[in-house]
Scaffold this motif. Structure first.
Motif, PDB file in Angstrom:
ATOM      1  N   GLY A 146      34.898  41.603  28.910  1.00 25.32           N
ATOM      2  CA  GLY A 146      34.223  41.821  30.784  1.00 25.32           C
ATOM      3  C   GLY A 146      35.532  41.156  31.655  1.00 25.32           C
ATOM      4  N   SER A 147      37.228  40.419  30.670  1.00 29.71           N
ATOM      5  CA  SER A 147      37.560  40.594  31.509  1.00 29.71           C
ATOM      6  C   SER A 147      38.479  41.669  32.769  1.00 29.71           C
ATOM      7  N   PHE A 148      38.615  42.609  31.834  1.00 30.82           N
ATOM      8  CA  PHE A 148      39.405  43.474  32.673  1.00 30.82           C
ATOM      9  C   PHE A 148      38.086  43.888  33.794  1.00 30.82           C
ATOM     10  N   ALA A 149      36.057  44.285  33.316  1.00 29.12           N
ATOM     11  CA  ALA A 149      35.673  44.106  34.888  1.00 29.12           C
ATOM     12  C   ALA A 149      34.906  43.584  34.948  1.00 29.12           C
ATOM     13  N   LYS A 150      35.121  42.652  35.178  1.00 27.54           N
ATOM     14  CA  LYS A 150      35.019  41.835  36.658  1.00 27.54           C
ATOM     15  C   LYS A 150      35.655  41.631  37.134  1.00 27.54           C
ATOM     16  N   PHE A 151      37.376  41.351  37.017  1.00 23.30           N
ATOM     17  CA  PHE A 151      38.440  41.611  38.094  1.00 23.30           C
ATOM     18  C   PHE A 151      38.258  42.869  38.871  1.00 23.30           C
ATOM     19  N   ALA A 152      38.312  44.118  37.848  1.00 22.75           N
ATOM     20  CA  ALA A 152      38.199  45.072  38.982  1.00 22.75           C
ATOM     21  C   ALA A 152      37.034  45.447  39.528  1.00 22.75           C
ATOM     22  N   ALA A 153      35.348  44.675  39.427  1.00 28.31           N
ATOM     23  CA  ALA A 153      34.558  44.892  39.750  1.00 28.31           C
ATOM     24  C   ALA A 153      34.956  44.071  41.492  1.00 28.31           C
ATOM     25  N   GLU A 154      35.547  42.850  40.765  1.00 24.07           N
ATOM     26  CA  GLU A 154      35.391  41.317  42.413  1.00 24.07           C
ATOM     27  C   GLU A 154      37.365  41.744  43.038  1.00 24.07           C
ATOM     28  N   LYS A 155      37.728  42.935  42.445  1.00 28.96           N
ATOM     29  CA  LYS A 155      39.145  42.530  43.250  1.00 28.96           C
ATOM     30  C   LYS A 155      39.218  43.902  43.998  1.00 28.96           C
ATOM     31  N   TYR A 156      38.683  45.343  43.289  1.00 24.69           N
ATOM     32  CA  TYR A 156      38.570  46.417  43.449  1.00 24.69           C
ATOM     33  C   TYR A 156      37.835  47.573  43.964  1.00 24.69           C
ATOM     34  N   GLY A 157      36.386  46.944  43.838  1.00 26.48           N
ATOM     35  CA  GLY A 157      35.325  47.480  44.396  1.00 26.48           C
ATOM     36  C   GLY A 157      34.522  48.187  43.471  1.00 26.48           C
ATOM     37  N   VAL A 158      35.131  48.291  42.613  1.00 23.89           N
ATOM     38  CA  VAL A 158      34.576  49.165  41.544  1.00 23.89           C
ATOM     39  C   VAL A 158      33.006  49.078  40.667  1.00 23.89           C
ATOM     40  N   THR A 159      32.600  49.964  40.257  1.00 25.82           N
ATOM     41  CA  THR A 159      31.289  49.404  38.956  1.00 25.82           C
ATOM     42  C   THR A 159      31.915  49.543  37.557  1.00 25.82           C
TER      43      THR A 159
END
Length: 388
Positions: free
Chosen positions: A169-182
């Motif tokens: 989940g490294s990309f998922a966590k980064f994208a959720a934290e930094k780009y506000g996506v689900t």
């Protein structure tokens, strides 16, 4: 052929690549069992790797040893064994990446033990090539890669992103934290899902134990980092069709994959047996054929030399942390992992292997595609990021 003749042939082949037997250079090999010569000559890469595992030979700098072999094309000088020819024939006829077998193949590697990967990878557990521009540490280089991937997808707050082969989940966590996506991520590794769910707790991230072929829902964007190597040539077309049916008409799909210079139905024998069963490295031609009539290719970049540095960083980490791991993993396992990381680093260094990031759209981006120069130029700025 007698042992002396075999020894003479192998010594001569190595010498042509600038490698001496029992020499003083760090890339020279030291032979401790004379059976090494016949194993290497008649069993090819499998014999070379297994004889290393068994301590028949050693080398101070395996990465440089393999670099010299690959740059001199020595691997092509040694004739293919009958067993390898049979393996290639079977791979062309049978689908070694069908769902049940793909699950077993993936679990053999990715379920080896989370502690192993925690002591080898960056803090986010990103098991794909890092991007080293303006980075001095593995953590920084992996965040560079994750951020660039988000910018290439043109992510905006509120988007729902599919991550095919999500790992921990490294990309998922980064994208959720930094780009506000689900983010919804799928993987066939039970160990990755279990730990990944813990790491992504509290974020709009769902990780599922699921084969990509079962996906049938719509997403604003799709990312796949380091998973396509496990798909297999028999399934490239189906993989692209699955991605197309799951991607909204105006969405983007980022494919991040190792690439090869020559089409092959089978991977290196040793890597196939001990590291990545059933994995096959795609080529430009194969990817092009798979996307034809399904996607428009918007952007294609090669980051191959970055994988050399990434693999060397992983090797340094696992070596530095071996005392934490040796109670669970024996010395043979360590030699296997060392051989894997350093031989692969050499392959990228020698430019025999490539690392591609490819951006695809379904209908072509109106007005043309572009990558935001920085996160500040993307729709979501640092000030608006979700805190971990």
């Amino acid at each position: 052929m007698n042992n002396e003749k075999t020894k003479s042939i192998v010594t001569r082949l190595l010498s042509a690549a600038g490698i001496a037997v029992n020499g003083n250079n760090p890339w020279d090999i030291h032979v401790y069992n004379e059976d090494f010569y016949s194993r290497a000559l008649y069993q090819g890469s499998l014999g070379l790797g297994e004889s290393y595992m068994e301590g028949y030979w050693d080398c101070l700098r395996l990465d440089e040893f393999f670099y010299k072999i690959l740059r001199s094309n020595l691997d092509k000088s040694v004739r293919k064994s009958l067993r390898l020819k049979m393996d290639i024939l079977l791979a062309r006829v049978f689908n070694f990446q069908r769902p049940a077998r793909a699950t077993r193949n993936g679990q053999r590697h990715y379920d080896a033990g989370n502690d192993l990967f925690q002591n080898m990878l960056d803090k986010r557990l990103t098991y794909t090539c890092a991007f080293w521009d303006n980075a001095t540490t593995l953590d920084e280089a992996q965040e560079n890669k994750l951020d660039l991937s988000c910018r290439k997808l043109q992510l905006k707050p509120g988007m729902h992103v599919l991550d095919i082969g999500c790992g921990w989940g490294s990309f998922a966590k980064f994208a959720a934290e930094k780009y506000g996506v689900t983010v919804t991520g799928v993987t066939i590794s039970k160990e990755q899902v279990a730990l990944g769910q813990q790491l992504c707790a509290g974020l709009p991230v769902t990780l599922r134990l699921q084969d990509y072929r079962q996906l049938n829902e719509k997403f604003d964007a799709i990312v796949s980092l380091g998973m396509f190597e496990h798909v297999g040539p028999h399934n490239y077309s189906e993989y692209m069709k699955v991605a197309a049916r799951c991607l909204k008409d105006n969405g983007l799909f980022l494919l991040h994959t190792i690439g090869g210079n020559e089409t092959s139905a089978f991977t290196d024998q040793w890597l196939n047996k001990y590291i990545f069963p059933g994995a096959v490295i795609p080529t430009i031609r194969q990817i092009g054929q798979a996307i034809e009539g399904i996607f428009v290719m918007e952007h294609w970049e090669n980051f191959s030399v970055n994988y050399d540095k990434t693999l060397m960083a992983w090797y340094e980490n696992i070596t530095a942390n071996w005392d934490k791991l040796k109670s669970r993993y024996d010395q043979t396992f360590f030699r296997i992992w060392k051989y894997y990381l350093l031989s692969c680093a050499a392959s990228f260094r020698a430019r025999h292997s490539q690392l591609w990031q490819i951006v695809l759209s379904k209908n072509g981006v109106p007005g043309g595609y572009h990558v935001a120069a920085s996160r500040e130029n993307s729709p979501l700025t640092y000030a608006n990021t979700i805190k971990p």
